[in-house]
Scaffold this active site. Structure first.
Site, short mmCIF file in Angstrom:
data_model
loop_
_atom_site.label_atom_id
_atom_site.label_comp_id
_atom_site.label_asym_id
_atom_site.label_seq_id
_atom_site.Cartn_x
_atom_site.Cartn_y
_atom_site.Cartn_z
N ARG A 75 0.84 -1.20 0.00
CA ARG A 75 0.00 0.00 0.00
C ARG A 75 0.86 1.24 0.00
O ARG A 75 2.02 1.21 0.39
CB ARG A 75 -0.92 0.02 1.23
CG ARG A 75 -2.10 -0.95 1.17
CD ARG A 75 -3.03 -0.75 2.36
NE ARG A 75 -3.65 0.56 2.34
CZ ARG A 75 -3.51 1.47 3.30
NH1 ARG A 75 -2.77 1.23 4.36
NH2 ARG A 75 -4.10 2.64 3.20
N LYS A 140 4.18 -6.95 11.55
CA LYS A 140 3.39 -7.19 10.34
C LYS A 140 3.49 -8.64 9.87
O LYS A 140 4.58 -9.14 9.59
CB LYS A 140 3.86 -6.24 9.24
CG LYS A 140 3.02 -6.32 8.00
CD LYS A 140 2.51 -4.99 7.59
CE LYS A 140 1.86 -5.07 6.22
NZ LYS A 140 1.26 -3.82 5.84
N ARG A 276 -0.88 5.80 12.65
CA ARG A 276 0.18 5.41 13.60
C ARG A 276 -0.33 5.56 15.03
O ARG A 276 -1.12 6.46 15.30
CB ARG A 276 1.40 6.34 13.48
CG ARG A 276 1.95 6.50 12.10
CD ARG A 276 3.13 5.59 11.89
NE ARG A 276 3.59 5.72 10.52
CZ ARG A 276 4.56 6.52 10.14
NH1 ARG A 276 5.18 7.29 11.02
NH2 ARG A 276 4.92 6.58 8.88
C1 BTN Z 1 0.55 -3.83 2.28
O1 BTN Z 1 1.28 -2.87 2.02
O2 BTN Z 1 0.30 -4.14 3.45
C2 BTN Z 1 -0.08 -4.62 1.17
C3 BTN Z 1 0.80 -5.76 0.71
C4 BTN Z 1 0.19 -6.57 -0.40
C5 BTN Z 1 1.15 -7.60 -0.97
C6 BTN Z 1 0.48 -8.53 -1.94
S1 BTN Z 1 1.52 -9.88 -2.38
C7 BTN Z 1 0.40 -10.33 -3.66
C8 BTN Z 1 -0.07 -9.04 -4.30
N1 BTN Z 1 0.87 -8.62 -5.33
C9 BTN Z 1 1.49 -7.49 -5.02
O3 BTN Z 1 2.35 -6.92 -5.72
N2 BTN Z 1 1.06 -7.05 -3.83
C10 BTN Z 1 0.06 -7.92 -3.27
#
Ligand code: BTN
Length: 287
Positions: A75, A140, A276
């Site tokens: 994100r 996380k 946060r």
């Molecule tokens: C975040 O920032 O918390 C979201 C992470 C999302 C990762 C997943 S892995 C599968 C899909 N492909 C990506 O490039 N991102 C999501």
């Protein structure tokens, strides 16, 4: 195997992702809903790939997993560390008649559904940081990235991307810019079969995608609430050019974050917003 199910790359070890094993572990309804299943040994990003496929007509229910991502996306423009064969990187394409603006709430649904699946396989103490950061012990464990394309009045193509740290080596973990944990640690060292886990998540995700179409966010609010990591906490909302402080009141019926500020209650929608804890510094704590 259902038509269109393919494996792109080697599959020597039983530990690797396997289309047949995922399909065998799905419920009959889940299997029916999947129009196409692709497993890639390496891809830039399963989300980016499905957004490209969506633009050229890929059907609702196209599912893509990868053993590794060379440009995994998180994100707010962050990257997602995606080493080979260790974790789960999964994206699902779903098509709705509704316009893109009506799908924002699914961002919370995805987090709640994944947390619920992990709890069912024995992961206690999970929490969600609005809108969908999956945490354990404030570290996380996973995250969701939702991307949508479509006409202002609909239809829309939604790509739900899910990343879960299943077995992250400390070496790979060093590339993550925040405290992290993997499922192996959360489950006290038990080994998790990634194909079974993928099937459980896909089944739950399909149920949720279908139910969201019929009933919207409402039926999922209580589930999300039960995982809320910040309710009652003093927190800061970081916008592009300002910071707003207050006490987190929970989520509104449309999925907005409710913050009690000195000027009264304010609501924020997921997008370019970061949350946060008041006590976390600029470069620390979960994002
Ligand atoms: C975040 O920032 O918390 C979201 C992470 C999302 C990762 C997943 S892995 C599968 C899909 N492909 C990506 O490039 N991102 C999501």
């Amino acid at each position: 195997m259902i038509p269109g199910s393919t494996f792109h790359g080697r599959n020597a070890s039983p530990d690797l992702l396997d289309a047949e094993r995922i399909l065998a572990a799905l419920s009959p309804g889940g299997r029916r809903a999947i129009a196409r299943l692709e497993i890639h040994a390496e891809i830039d990003s399963t989300n980016r790939y499905l957004m490209r496929e969506a633009a050229t007509g890929a059907p609702c229910g196209t599912l893509c997993l990868a053993e590794c991502q060379t440009a995994g996306r998180g994100r707010l423009g962050r990257s997602w560390v995606s080493p080979f064969g260790a974790n789960l990187y999964l994206s699902m394409l779903w098509r709705y008649k509704a316009p893109p603006a009506a799908l924002g709430g699914f961002s919370l649904v995805a987090g709640a559904v994944v947390a619920d699946v992990l709890r069912r396989i024995g992961a206690g103490g999970l929490a969600l940081k609005w809108p969908n950061d999956l945490l354990w012990d404030r570290r996380k464990l996973g995250g969701m990235l939702l991307e949508v394309a479509g006409e202002a009045k609909g239809p829309s193509a939604l790509v739900v991307g899910i990343g879960i740290n299943v077995r992250m080596t400390p070496d790979h973990g060093r590339a993550i810019d925040q405290p992290w944990v993997d499922l192996a640690e959360v489950l006290g060292g038990s080994r998790v079969d990634r194909n079974t886990l993928a099937a459980l998540i896909v089944d739950a995700l399909i149920d949720a995608l279908e139910r969201f179409d019929r009933e919207g966010l409402t039926p999922f609010l209580a589930l999300w609430d039960g995982f809320d990591a910040f309710r009652g906490e003093q927190a800061r909302i970081l916008l592009a050019d300002q910071e707003i402080r207050g006490r987190v009141l929970g989520i509104a019926s449309d999925g907005a974050l409710r913050l009690e500020t000195a000027d009264g209650e304010r609501r924020f929608h997921a997008g370019d917003v970061s949350l946060r804890r008041e006590c976390d510094g600029e470069g620390e704590g979960e994002r």
